[in-house]
Design a protein around this motif. Structure first.
Motif, PDB file in Angstrom:
ATOM      1  N   TYR A 223       0.824  -1.215   0.000  1.00 33.25           N
ATOM      2  CA  TYR A 223       0.000   0.000   0.000  1.00 33.25           C
ATOM      3  C   TYR A 223       0.854   1.260   0.000  1.00 33.25           C
ATOM      4  N   ALA A 224       1.955   1.219   0.743  1.00 33.97           N
ATOM      5  CA  ALA A 224       2.837   2.386   0.765  1.00 33.97           C
ATOM      6  C   ALA A 224       3.336   2.670  -0.653  1.00 33.97           C
TER       7      ALA A 224
ATOM      8  N   ILE B 119       0.567   4.191  -2.661  1.00 34.24           N
ATOM      9  CA  ILE B 119       0.369   5.602  -2.277  1.00 34.24           C
ATOM     10  C   ILE B 119       1.404   6.490  -2.976  1.00 34.24           C
TER      11      ILE B 119
ATOM     12  N   LYS C 109       0.669   9.520  -5.592  1.00 38.76           N
ATOM     13  CA  LYS C 109       1.138  10.901  -5.438  1.00 38.76           C
ATOM     14  C   LYS C 109       1.847  11.394  -6.704  1.00 38.76           C
TER      15      LYS C 109
ATOM     16  N   SER D  54     -14.719   6.704  -4.092  1.00 37.96           N
ATOM     17  CA  SER D  54     -14.126   8.032  -4.180  1.00 37.96           C
ATOM     18  C   SER D  54     -14.402   8.531  -5.593  1.00 37.96           C
ATOM     19  N   ARG D  55     -14.242   9.823  -5.812  1.00 37.91           N
ATOM     20  CA  ARG D  55     -14.525  10.357  -7.141  1.00 37.91           C
ATOM     21  C   ARG D  55     -13.343  10.112  -8.076  1.00 37.91           C
TER      22      ARG D  55
ATOM     23  N   ASP E 165      -9.967  11.932  -5.905  1.00 38.69           N
ATOM     24  CA  ASP E 165      -9.772  12.658  -4.650  1.00 38.69           C
ATOM     25  C   ASP E 165      -9.193  11.751  -3.560  1.00 38.69           C
ATOM     26  N   ALA E 166      -9.015  10.454  -3.865  1.00 39.56           N
ATOM     27  CA  ALA E 166      -8.399   9.541  -2.890  1.00 39.56           C
ATOM     28  C   ALA E 166      -7.080   9.035  -3.453  1.00 39.56           C
ATOM     29  N   VAL E 167      -6.043   9.057  -2.646  1.00 35.37           N
ATOM     30  CA  VAL E 167      -4.700   8.782  -3.161  1.00 35.37           C
ATOM     31  C   VAL E 167      -4.456   7.303  -3.486  1.00 35.37           C
ATOM     32  N   ILE E 168      -5.056   6.390  -2.710  1.00 39.51           N
ATOM     33  CA  ILE E 168      -4.880   4.960  -3.032  1.00 39.51           C
ATOM     34  C   ILE E 168      -5.571   4.653  -4.362  1.00 39.51           C
ATOM     35  N   THR E 169      -6.722   5.269  -4.561  1.00 40.81           N
ATOM     36  CA  THR E 169      -7.406   5.116  -5.852  1.00 40.81           C
ATOM     37  C   THR E 169      -6.509   5.625  -6.973  1.00 40.81           C
TER      38      THR E 169
ATOM     39  N   ILE F 118      -3.975   3.066  -7.863  1.00 38.56           N
ATOM     40  CA  ILE F 118      -4.525   1.993  -8.693  1.00 38.56           C
ATOM     41  C   ILE F 118      -4.704   2.488 -10.128  1.00 38.56           C
TER      42      ILE F 118
END
Lengths: 405, 141
Positions: free
Chosen positions: B24-25, B28, B32, B53-54, B73-77, B80
Motif C-alpha cells: 500500500y505504501a 500511495i 502521489k 471516491s470520485r 480525490d483519494a490517493v490509493i485510488t 490503482i
C-alpha cells in the motif's frame, strides 16, 4: 450483576477473530453489533427443540412455539414500556417498519400536505417519505442540522403548520451520535395535532427507550443493532394509529376470514404480520434484550459514555483530526474528518491493520451534502469495546495519516 | 511493450513487498506521482460512477494509440489508476479492448479491497475499454 468487561467479551465469539493476521478491533457497531453466545444458543435451541409454525396447528409443539413467540412480543412491549402487546409488530427491521407506516400513510397524505423530517436522517427514514410525498403530491420538508450536530426546536416550531401531517425523526443520528430531544418534539407536534414517528435504530442498545415517556405515535428498531439476530425488528405504534392504517402486505396470519368476494383482516398486532413470522428471530431478539437488561442498562450507558469521553479526548489530540458532531448528548459514535485526506484511503489502511470501522456517507448522503463532506470515518462503539481498542485505533489512524501525507 | 508484458512487470514490482502495508505504501507513492488530468476534464461528464471516491477519466487518440489521463480525490485510488494507465495508456484500441486486466488480481489487490471497492475497479476498467472502443470507432469513420 455489575459491569465485568472480560466476561462480557468472552460472551462474543467473533471478538477473538483475527483479520489479516491481526486481532480484530471492531468499531462498526452502528452498522451491526455482534451476538453473544446466549443469543446464538437461544436460536439454535429453538430450531433443535421447539420449531413449529405459530398460531395454526392444534398440536403441542405448535402451542409451545406460539407461546414463546407471543411471550417475546410481551417482553418487548414491556422493555420499551408500550401500553400493550398489541402495539408491537414484528418486522424485518427498521427499514421495513418505516416502509410499513409510509405505506399506511399513503391513504392519509393528500396533495399539498407536508411531512417534516431532518437533514440527519438515514436513507431508511428519508426515502420512504420522499417517495410517498412524490406519489401523493405532498411536500417533504427538512429540519436543518446545526454546526454542533443538533437540531433547533424553534425551527421546527416555525415549520409546523396546518398542512403538516407527520414528523419523522431519528432518535439518534447514525453519523453524529446526537441524541435528539424526541420527547420535546412529540410534545410540540402533539400541541399542533401532528403525529410523530421515531427511528430508534441507533437508540435501542445505547439509550433509554420508553415509548410511553417519549409519547411518540410510532417507534421502530432492528434486532441486529442490539446484539440480536439480523432479519428481525419491531414497529411500535399506538393502537389508535395502527388501527387507522391499512395492512402493508396480505396473506397468512393477518387474515381473519376470506370468501370469494372479500377478506376481513385480523386484529392487532397480527393485521400487519403477513406470512410466517421470523419466530427464531423474535426469540433471539428477546434474548438479546434480556442480555443487556441483565448487565443493566445504566451500567452499559455509564461504561459507554466513559468510552466516548476517552475516545473524544484521544482523537482531538491527533493532528489534522476534526470530530464531526459535538452535541452534549451523544451515544458512543464519533465521526471524524481528516484534513486533506479522503476517508476511503484511511479506511483501507485501517482494514490492513485489523481495524473495522465504517468510511463513506453512512447511508446519509443528504447529511454529507449539508456538511459539505465527501464522507467521514465513523467509530461506533458498543458495550464490549475497551480503551485498549481505542488506543489501537488511534495508533493505527496516526500511522495511516503518516503514510498518506 | 505489450499490455501483457507491462502487466507482468507490475506483478513483479509488487512481489518485492511481503507485507501488505508496504504494498500500500508503494501504491500511495505511485498515486502521489500520477500526472494530474487537465482541470477542464474534472467535470460531471468525466466522472466514473460506481466508485467510492470520485474518479475522473479522460482519453485522447494520439498516433493510433489511446492516451489516458485521470485523477481521484483519494490517493490509493490514484495509485490503482496509475497502474491501469501504465498498462493501458499508449496502446492501440483493439489491444486494449481484447485484453483481460487480471494483473490487479495477480497482485492480490482485489481480495484486499472490499466488494464495493472492487466493483469500483471493475467500473474503471470497463470505462477505459469503452473509451478505447469509442475513439477507435470515431477514427474509423
Amino acid at each position: 450483576m455489575g459491569f465485568k468487561i472480560n466476561s462480557i467479551r468472552n460472551d462474543f465469539p467473533v471478538l477473538s477473530t483475527k483479520v489479516n493476521g491481526k486481532q480484530l478491533v471492531y468499531l462498526d457497531n452502528g452498522a451491526t453489533t455482534h451476538k453473544p453466545m446466549q443469543v446464538i444458543d437461544r436460536i439454535s435451541n429453538y430450531y433443535m427443540t421447539e420449531n413449529s409454525n405459530v398460531h395454526r396447528a392444534s398440536y403441542n409443539l405448535s402451542h409451545i412455539a406460539t407461546d414463546l413467540f407471543e411471550n417475546s412480543r410481551k417482553f418487548i412491549a414491556n422493555f420499551i414500556n408500550a401500553a400493550s402487546y398489541r402495539e408491537i409488530i414484528f418486522t424485518k427491521g427498521t427499514t421495513e417498519s418505516v416502509n410499513l407506516v409510509a405505506s399506511g400513510f399513503s391513504d392519509i397524505i393528500t396533495e399539498g400536505d407536508e411531512i417534516i423530517i431532518t437533514v440527519m436522517e438515514h436513507h431508511s427514514n428519508f426515502v420512504p417519505w420522499q417517495q410517498l410525498c412524490k406519489k401523493n403530491k405532498a411536500t417533504l420538508r427538512f429540519l436543518s442540522v446545526l454546526k454542533d450536530g443538533t437540531i433547533d426546536l424553534s425551527e421546527l416550531l416555525a415549520m409546523i403548520n396546518s398542512k403538516t401531517k407527520l414528523i419523522s425523526i431519528t432518535h439518534i443520528s447514525n453519523v453524529l451520535g446526537t441524541i435528539n430531544p424526541v420527547k420535546k418534539i412529540s410534545e410540540i407536534a402533539h400541541n399542533n395535532g401532528v403525529p410523530v414517528f421515531v427511528d430508534g435504530a441507533q437508540a435501542i442498545a445505547h439509550a433509554n427507550v420508553d415509548v410511553s415517556e417519549i409519547d411518540c405515535d410510532f417507534y421502530c428498531f432492528s434486532g441486529h443493532k442490539a446484539y440480536g439476530p439480523m432479519g428481525i425488528g419491531v414497529l411500535y405504534g399506538k393502537e389508535e394509529w395502527l388501527n387507522r392504517l391499512s395492512p402493508y402486505q396480505y396473506g397468512g396470519e393477518m387474515i381473519s376470514s376470506v370468501n370469494f368476494k372479500s377478506t376481513t383482516f385480523n386484529e392487532l398486532p397480527y393485521k400487519f404480520e403477513a406470512g410466517t413470522p421470523n419466530v427464531a428471530g423474535a426469540l433471539g431478539l428477546e434474548r438479546s434484550l434480556r442480555y443487556i437488561q441483565d448487565i443493566g442498562l445504566d451500567n452499559i450507558f455509564k461504561y459507554e459514555d466513559d468510552l466516548l469521553q476517552y475516545a473524544t479526548k484521544k482523537f482531538e489530540n491527533i493532528k489534522g483530526v476534526m470530530i464531526i458532531g459535538n452535541a452534549k448528548s451523544k451515544i458512543p459514535v464519533i465521526s471524524l474528518n481528516i484534513e486533506g485526506l479522503h476517508p476511503y484511503d484511511i479506511g483501507i489502511l485501517l482494514d490492513q491493520m485489523g481495524i473495522a470501522i465504517r468510511t463513506g456517507n453512512h447511508c446519509a448522503q443528504p447529511l454529507m451534502e449539508a456538511l459539505e463532506l465527501p464522507g467521514t470515518l465513523r467509530v461506533s462503539m458498543a458495550l464490549y469495546n475497551t480503551k485498549e481498542e481505542i488506543d489501537l485505533f488511534a495508533d493505527a489512524l496516526m500511522k495511516a495519516i503518516d503514510m498518506l501525507t | 511493450m505489450t499490455i501483457k508484458e507491462k502487466s507482468e512487470a507490475i506483478v513483479e514490482e509488487f512481489a518485492i513487498f511481503d507485507d501488505w502495508m508496504d504494498k500500500y505504501a508503494h501504491l500511495i507513492e505511485l498515486g502521489k506521482e500520477l500526472p494530474i488530468i487537465d482541470e477542464k476534464y474534472k467535470d460531471e461528464s468525466h466522472l466514473i460512477s460506481g466508485c467510492q471516491s470520485r474518479v475522473w477519466l479522460h482519453a485522447d487518440y494520439v498516433n493510433d494509440n489511446v492516451v489516458y489521463t485521470a485523477d481521484s480525490d483519494a490517493v490509493i485510488t490514484k495509485g490503482i489508476i496509475s497502474l491501469l494507465i501504465r498498462v493501458m495508456s499508449d496502446a492501440n484500441p483493439s489491444e486494449i479492448y481484447s485484453s483481460d486486466f487480471t494483473f490487479i488480481d495477480d497482485i492480490g489487490l482485489s481480495t484486499h479491497l472490499s466488494p464495493t471497492r472492487a466493483n469500483g475497479l471493475v467500473s474503471m476498467v470497463k470505462q477505459m475499454k469503452l473509451y478505447a472502443k469509442a475513439l477507435y470507432l470515431r477514427a474509423e469513420k
